[in-house]
Design an enzyme around this catalytic site. Structure first.
Site, PDB file in Angstrom:
ATOM      1  N   GLN A  49      48.666  50.167  35.800  1.00 46.58           N
ATOM      2  CA  GLN A  49      48.558  48.915  35.017  1.00 46.58           C
ATOM      3  C   GLN A  49      47.889  49.212  33.670  1.00 46.58           C
ATOM      4  O   GLN A  49      47.282  50.256  33.471  1.00 46.58           O
ATOM      5  CB  GLN A  49      47.719  47.906  35.800  1.00 46.58           C
ATOM      6  CG  GLN A  49      46.370  48.444  36.270  1.00 46.58           C
ATOM      7  CD  GLN A  49      45.887  47.799  37.560  1.00 46.58           C
ATOM      8  OE1 GLN A  49      46.268  46.695  37.951  1.00 46.58           O
ATOM      9  NE2 GLN A  49      45.009  48.505  38.264  1.00 46.58           N
ATOM     10  N   GLU A  75      40.934  50.339  46.985  1.00 53.13           N
ATOM     11  CA  GLU A  75      41.336  50.053  45.593  1.00 53.13           C
ATOM     12  C   GLU A  75      42.452  51.029  45.221  1.00 53.13           C
ATOM     13  O   GLU A  75      42.326  52.233  45.437  1.00 53.13           O
ATOM     14  CB  GLU A  75      40.104  50.234  44.684  1.00 53.13           C
ATOM     15  CG  GLU A  75      40.409  50.396  43.214  1.00 53.13           C
ATOM     16  CD  GLU A  75      41.160  49.213  42.598  1.00 53.13           C
ATOM     17  OE1 GLU A  75      40.667  48.076  42.726  1.00 53.13           O
ATOM     18  OE2 GLU A  75      42.232  49.447  42.019  1.00 53.13           O
ATOM     19  N   ASP A 127      46.850  52.074  48.386  1.00 52.01           N
ATOM     20  CA  ASP A 127      47.476  50.754  48.319  1.00 52.01           C
ATOM     21  C   ASP A 127      46.983  49.938  49.506  1.00 52.01           C
ATOM     22  O   ASP A 127      47.079  50.394  50.657  1.00 52.01           O
ATOM     23  CB  ASP A 127      49.003  50.935  48.385  1.00 52.01           C
ATOM     24  CG  ASP A 127      49.740  49.617  48.301  1.00 52.01           C
ATOM     25  OD1 ASP A 127      50.920  49.619  47.910  1.00 52.01           O
ATOM     26  OD2 ASP A 127      49.130  48.568  48.608  1.00 52.01           O
ATOM     27  N   ASP A 131      40.410  40.879  47.054  1.00 49.61           N
ATOM     28  CA  ASP A 131      40.005  40.665  45.659  1.00 49.61           C
ATOM     29  C   ASP A 131      41.045  41.339  44.772  1.00 49.61           C
ATOM     30  O   ASP A 131      40.812  42.393  44.159  1.00 49.61           O
ATOM     31  CB  ASP A 131      38.617  41.275  45.433  1.00 49.61           C
ATOM     32  CG  ASP A 131      38.168  41.134  43.983  1.00 49.61           C
ATOM     33  OD1 ASP A 131      37.348  41.981  43.530  1.00 49.61           O
ATOM     34  OD2 ASP A 131      38.647  40.220  43.304  1.00 49.61           O
ATOM     35  N   THR A 146      44.450  41.554  41.978  1.00 49.38           N
ATOM     36  CA  THR A 146      44.942  41.009  40.716  1.00 49.38           C
ATOM     37  C   THR A 146      45.909  39.891  41.083  1.00 49.38           C
ATOM     38  O   THR A 146      45.999  39.508  42.242  1.00 49.38           O
ATOM     39  CB  THR A 146      45.691  42.130  39.943  1.00 49.38           C
ATOM     40  OG1 THR A 146      46.445  42.911  40.870  1.00 49.38           O
ATOM     41  CG2 THR A 146      44.713  43.037  39.217  1.00 49.38           C
ATOM     42  N   ASP A 147      46.652  39.394  40.108  1.00 52.70           N
ATOM     43  CA  ASP A 147      47.618  38.318  40.387  1.00 52.70           C
ATOM     44  C   ASP A 147      48.925  38.900  40.918  1.00 52.70           C
ATOM     45  O   ASP A 147      49.091  40.127  40.907  1.00 52.70           O
ATOM     46  CB  ASP A 147      47.809  37.509  39.099  1.00 52.70           C
ATOM     47  CG  ASP A 147      46.545  36.709  38.791  1.00 52.70           C
ATOM     48  OD1 ASP A 147      45.664  37.255  38.082  1.00 52.70           O
ATOM     49  OD2 ASP A 147      46.405  35.602  39.332  1.00 52.70           O
TER      50      ASP A 147
HETATM   51  N1  SAM Z   1      38.370  39.156  40.245  1.00 49.69           N
HETATM   52  C1  SAM Z   1      39.691  39.547  39.797  1.00 49.69           C
HETATM   53  C2  SAM Z   1      40.666  38.425  39.863  1.00 49.69           C
HETATM   54  O1  SAM Z   1      40.317  37.380  40.420  1.00 49.69           O
HETATM   55  O2  SAM Z   1      41.762  38.585  39.312  1.00 49.69           O
HETATM   56  C3  SAM Z   1      40.132  40.755  40.587  1.00 49.69           C
HETATM   57  C4  SAM Z   1      39.216  41.882  40.334  1.00 49.69           C
HETATM   58  S1  SAM Z   1      39.633  43.470  40.824  1.00 49.69           S
HETATM   59  C5  SAM Z   1      39.541  44.224  39.251  1.00 49.69           C
HETATM   60  C6  SAM Z   1      41.367  43.471  41.202  1.00 49.69           C
HETATM   61  C7  SAM Z   1      41.738  44.870  41.671  1.00 49.69           C
HETATM   62  O3  SAM Z   1      42.880  44.841  42.518  1.00 49.69           O
HETATM   63  C8  SAM Z   1      42.102  45.814  40.513  1.00 49.69           C
HETATM   64  O4  SAM Z   1      41.114  46.800  40.411  1.00 49.69           O
HETATM   65  C9  SAM Z   1      43.473  46.395  40.920  1.00 49.69           C
HETATM   66  O5  SAM Z   1      43.607  47.757  40.593  1.00 49.69           O
HETATM   67  C10 SAM Z   1      43.449  46.157  42.420  1.00 49.69           C
HETATM   68  N2  SAM Z   1      44.769  46.163  43.065  1.00 49.69           N
HETATM   69  C11 SAM Z   1      45.926  45.623  42.601  1.00 49.69           C
HETATM   70  N3  SAM Z   1      46.934  45.841  43.491  1.00 49.69           N
HETATM   71  C12 SAM Z   1      46.389  46.535  44.549  1.00 49.69           C
HETATM   72  C13 SAM Z   1      46.914  47.048  45.776  1.00 49.69           C
HETATM   73  N4  SAM Z   1      48.217  46.898  46.096  1.00 49.69           N
HETATM   74  N5  SAM Z   1      46.073  47.694  46.620  1.00 49.69           N
HETATM   75  C14 SAM Z   1      44.749  47.848  46.298  1.00 49.69           C
HETATM   76  N6  SAM Z   1      44.189  47.392  45.130  1.00 49.69           N
HETATM   77  C15 SAM Z   1      45.010  46.743  44.274  1.00 49.69           C
END
Ligand code: SAM
Length: 292
Positions: free
Chosen positions: A35, A110, A142, A160, A162-163
């Site tokens: 990303q 993560e 993942d 927690d 991403t979208d």
């Molecule tokens: N508080 C934030 C929000 O509400 O949007 C989220 C914070 S945290 C930074 C979101 C994390 O999800 C990111 O570090 C991203 O790399 C991780 N992420 C996204 N897709 C993922 C997946 N399939 N498996 C594990 N982590 C993932």
């Protein structure tokens, strides 16, 4: 003087809506394997992390989301020993979870090592206490793969993410929620970052519909986070035990005292209970999902 750069939240561009931040200083910017990542300083919100154009965390208002995504499920559960965070790279939620001394082990999965690497440099207020704590285990993977394969069982699962775009999309699927149920211990609960219903109603309706088909209790609770623009944010709730959501503020307060009454700035026992009282338009999204 050079014109300042503006960085926009582009999550809602399909709705013809953008919100922009005037950048004081870019601290880190990288197209990672997964990303686009930019961390910058803002005169009002402090440090802001954005991933693929979506605000993730700001040092000014992070406490609201981090407290509500951790203390609500852990104190509702009452006997959480093994906790799993999916995502969570900035470690803000991990820091809150580890305030519960009764939690014996916290695993964070993560997908993007870059997020953790720069969080260690730029969010030491979160990462230092977390990586110092022997109960904490950081897994780079993942989240979908992890919950599908793990033979461990977790009392509380905190998504927690991403979208639902890029690597985060898979964390909003029925397969993922079913795999979380498999990895959940009896009496467990999962909470999810489920967007801002005023702008992302379909995301909430879809998630709750999946929860309803998989778990004994499907709901959501809300909190207003200034930089998650669009009004209250919904946190999805999927539990194997309906009673977890029915505790009184008195019970939650007693558990909070037993946990040591650590300092909070948003969560309180009354806010915990009140968060499940939904504005009518959000309650209608939830009941629409349940009719599915
Ligand atoms: N508080 C934030 C929000 O509400 O949007 C989220 C914070 S945290 C930074 C979101 C994390 O999800 C990111 O570090 C991203 O790399 C991780 N992420 C996204 N897709 C993922 C997946 N399939 N498996 C594990 N982590 C993932």
């Amino acid at each position: 003087m050079a014109k300042k750069r503006w960085i926009s939240e582009t999550l809602f561009e399909p709705n013809g809506f953008r919100m922009s931040y005037e950048v004081e200083r870019v601290l880190y910017e990288q197209q990672t394997k997964h990303q686009h990542l930019v961390l910058f300083e803002h005169k009002l919100f402090g440090k802001i992390l954005m991933l693929d154009g979506a605000t993730q965390v700001t040092t000014r208002d992070e406490f609201i989301y981090h407290e509500m995504m951790s203390h609500v499920p852990i104190l509702a559960h009452g006997k959480a020993r093994n906790v799993l965070i999916i995502g969570g790279g900035d470690c803000g939620i991990a820091e809150e979870v580890l305030k519960h001394k009764a939690v014996k082990h916290l695993t964070q999965v993560e997908i993007d090592a870059s997020v953790i690497a720069f969080s260690k440099e730029h969010f030491p207020e979160f990462t230092k206490p977390v990586f110092r704590d022997k109960r904490f285990e950081s897994v780079i993977d993942d989240g979908m793969k992890f919950v599908a394969q793990t033979d461990r069982r977790f009392d509380v699962i905190i998504v927690d993410s991403t979208d639902p775009q890029g690597p985060g999309a898979v964390l909003f699927t029925k397969e993922f929620y079913a795999a979380c149920k498999r990895a959940m211990a009896p009496g467990g609960v999962m909470v999810t970052q489920n967007g801002v219903p005023f702008l992302q109603p379909d995301e909430l309706v879809t998630s709750i519909g999946y929860f309803k088909s998989l778990y004994a209790d499907a709901a959501c609770y809300v909190a207003a986070i200034p930089t998650y623009v669009g009004g209250q944010m919904a946190m999805g709730w999927a539990a194997k035990d309906k009673k977890l959501r029915q505790h009184t503020a008195r019970t939650i307060a007693a558990r909070y005292r037993k946990a040591g009454s650590f300092k909070t700035r948003y969560w309180t026992p009354d806010v915990h209970v009140a968060a499940f009282a939904l504005p009518r338009f959000i309650a209608e999204h939830v009941s629409k999902a349940k009719r599915k």
